[in-house]
Design an enzyme around this catalytic site. Structure first.
Site, short mmCIF file in Angstrom:
data_model
loop_
_atom_site.label_atom_id
_atom_site.label_comp_id
_atom_site.label_asym_id
_atom_site.label_seq_id
_atom_site.Cartn_x
_atom_site.Cartn_y
_atom_site.Cartn_z
N ASP A 10 -23.99 48.85 4.99
CA ASP A 10 -24.63 48.02 4.33
C ASP A 10 -25.26 48.23 2.88
O ASP A 10 -26.48 49.26 3.34
CB ASP A 10 -25.25 46.72 4.99
CG ASP A 10 -25.23 45.38 3.09
OD1 ASP A 10 -24.76 44.94 2.64
OD2 ASP A 10 -26.83 44.85 3.91
N ASP A 12 -27.93 46.40 0.74
CA ASP A 12 -29.26 45.27 0.48
C ASP A 12 -29.95 44.92 1.27
O ASP A 12 -29.43 44.92 2.22
CB ASP A 12 -29.28 44.61 -0.16
CG ASP A 12 -28.39 45.32 -1.88
OD1 ASP A 12 -29.29 45.19 -2.38
OD2 ASP A 12 -27.46 44.76 -2.66
N ASP A 19 -34.59 41.64 0.71
CA ASP A 19 -32.85 40.41 1.36
C ASP A 19 -32.72 39.76 0.05
O ASP A 19 -31.80 38.69 0.05
CB ASP A 19 -34.09 38.83 2.33
CG ASP A 19 -34.49 38.66 1.59
OD1 ASP A 19 -35.32 39.15 0.48
OD2 ASP A 19 -35.09 36.83 2.13
N ASN A 52 -20.87 43.33 -0.98
CA ASN A 52 -20.73 42.77 -1.47
C ASN A 52 -21.39 42.86 -2.72
O ASN A 52 -22.95 42.65 -2.33
CB ASN A 52 -20.62 41.35 -0.86
CG ASN A 52 -20.45 41.27 0.29
OD1 ASN A 52 -19.01 41.54 0.74
ND2 ASN A 52 -20.27 40.16 1.61
N GLN A 53 -21.55 42.53 -3.66
CA GLN A 53 -22.10 42.60 -5.03
C GLN A 53 -21.92 41.63 -6.11
O GLN A 53 -20.92 42.40 -6.76
CB GLN A 53 -21.97 43.97 -5.82
CG GLN A 53 -22.95 45.01 -4.85
CD GLN A 53 -24.28 44.60 -4.09
OE1 GLN A 53 -25.13 44.05 -5.12
NE2 GLN A 53 -24.91 45.01 -3.57
N HIS A 83 -16.62 40.55 -5.80
CA HIS A 83 -16.86 38.43 -6.09
C HIS A 83 -17.45 37.77 -5.12
O HIS A 83 -17.74 38.51 -4.18
CB HIS A 83 -15.11 38.68 -4.75
CG HIS A 83 -14.20 39.38 -5.17
ND1 HIS A 83 -13.58 40.18 -4.76
CD2 HIS A 83 -13.17 39.27 -6.40
CE1 HIS A 83 -11.65 40.99 -5.60
NE2 HIS A 83 -12.08 40.65 -6.48
N CYS A 91 -11.44 41.29 0.89
CA CYS A 91 -12.23 42.43 1.05
C CYS A 91 -14.13 41.94 1.40
O CYS A 91 -15.28 42.28 1.41
CB CYS A 91 -12.42 43.25 0.03
SG CYS A 91 -13.20 42.54 -1.56
N ARG A 92 -14.64 40.89 0.70
CA ARG A 92 -16.01 40.14 0.50
C ARG A 92 -16.80 39.93 2.17
O ARG A 92 -15.61 39.32 3.54
CB ARG A 92 -15.76 38.41 0.08
CG ARG A 92 -17.08 38.88 0.37
CD ARG A 92 -17.87 37.37 -0.60
NE ARG A 92 -19.10 36.72 -0.63
CZ ARG A 92 -19.74 37.46 -1.15
NH1 ARG A 92 -19.95 38.47 -1.85
NH2 ARG A 92 -21.34 36.80 -0.92
N LYS A 93 -17.38 40.49 2.79
CA LYS A 93 -17.68 40.42 4.28
C LYS A 93 -17.84 39.05 4.12
O LYS A 93 -18.82 38.22 3.39
CB LYS A 93 -18.69 41.08 4.13
CG LYS A 93 -18.91 42.75 4.50
CD LYS A 93 -20.10 43.72 5.13
CE LYS A 93 -20.65 43.42 3.53
NZ LYS A 93 -21.98 44.21 3.52
N ASP A 118 -27.42 44.07 8.13
CA ASP A 118 -29.08 43.42 8.23
C ASP A 118 -28.50 41.73 8.39
O ASP A 118 -28.94 40.59 8.14
CB ASP A 118 -30.19 43.56 7.43
CG ASP A 118 -29.26 42.61 5.55
OD1 ASP A 118 -28.43 43.56 5.21
OD2 ASP A 118 -30.31 42.86 5.07
#
Length: 174
Positions: A10, A12, A19, A52-53, A83, A91-93, A118
């Site tokens: 991951d 960030d 966080d 994820n962004q 998304h 596809c989004r965790k 994290d």
């Protein structure tokens, strides 16, 4: 680490930042992250960023900006979900879509992969594909461990690491 097909990391809070999201140009790696990513790639491991962004879909940054930044850090490839949580994107965790896409792209056996992150959503995506799960205490890690124990208990975290460097050191002994 010879039996590992790939490591997914991951962005960030795991390789840098904190966080919250820091967009390309303001994102700062932890001092050990480049060396740790290089250690994996030098050992012949494919190392993928998966992140994820949702700011991309809001026009706050572009996929290209994130991809170029992450490629400079030495990742084999980059998987980005642009998304937001309301989009219900596969596809989004915590969904495993980015992991499944990488498996398809690179012929990976996801049972022989590792996910380092994290947040509980990183671990949930890993759990869906039966990957090894390593939670780091950096970024949102400590808060996640304290605030989401019931979600994490269900998926059996394989190792809780101080940081990315500790995670990879643990992997080198498994």
């Amino acid at each position: 680490m010879n039996k590992i097909d790939a490591v997914f990391i991951d962005r960030d809070g795991t390789i840098g930042g904190d966080d919250t999201v820091h967009y390309p140009g303001t994102f700062e790696l932890y001092p050990f992250s480049l060396k740790t990513i290089r250690r994996l790639t030098n050992d012949g491991v494919n190392v993928f960023s998966f992140t994820n962004q949702p700011g991309i879909s809001r026009g706050e940054a572009t996929i290209q900006e994130f991809t170029e930044e992450l490629q400079r850090f030495g990742f084999t490839d980059v998987y980005i979900c642009p998304h937001g949580p309301d989009d219900k994107c596969p596809c989004r965790k915590p969904e495993p879509g980015m992991l499944l896409q990488a498996a398809d792209d690179y012929g990976l056996n996801l049972n022989k992969t590792v996910v380092i992150g994290d947040r509980w959503s990183d671990m949930a995506a890993a759990d869906e594909v039966h990957a090894i799960k390593i939670m780091v205490e950096t970024g949102a890690g400590i808060a996640t461990l304290e605030e989401k124990p019931s979600k994490l208990e269900k998926m059996k975290i394989d190792y809780i690491a101080k940081n990315l460097e500790d995670a990879v050191e643990w992997l080198s002994h498994t």
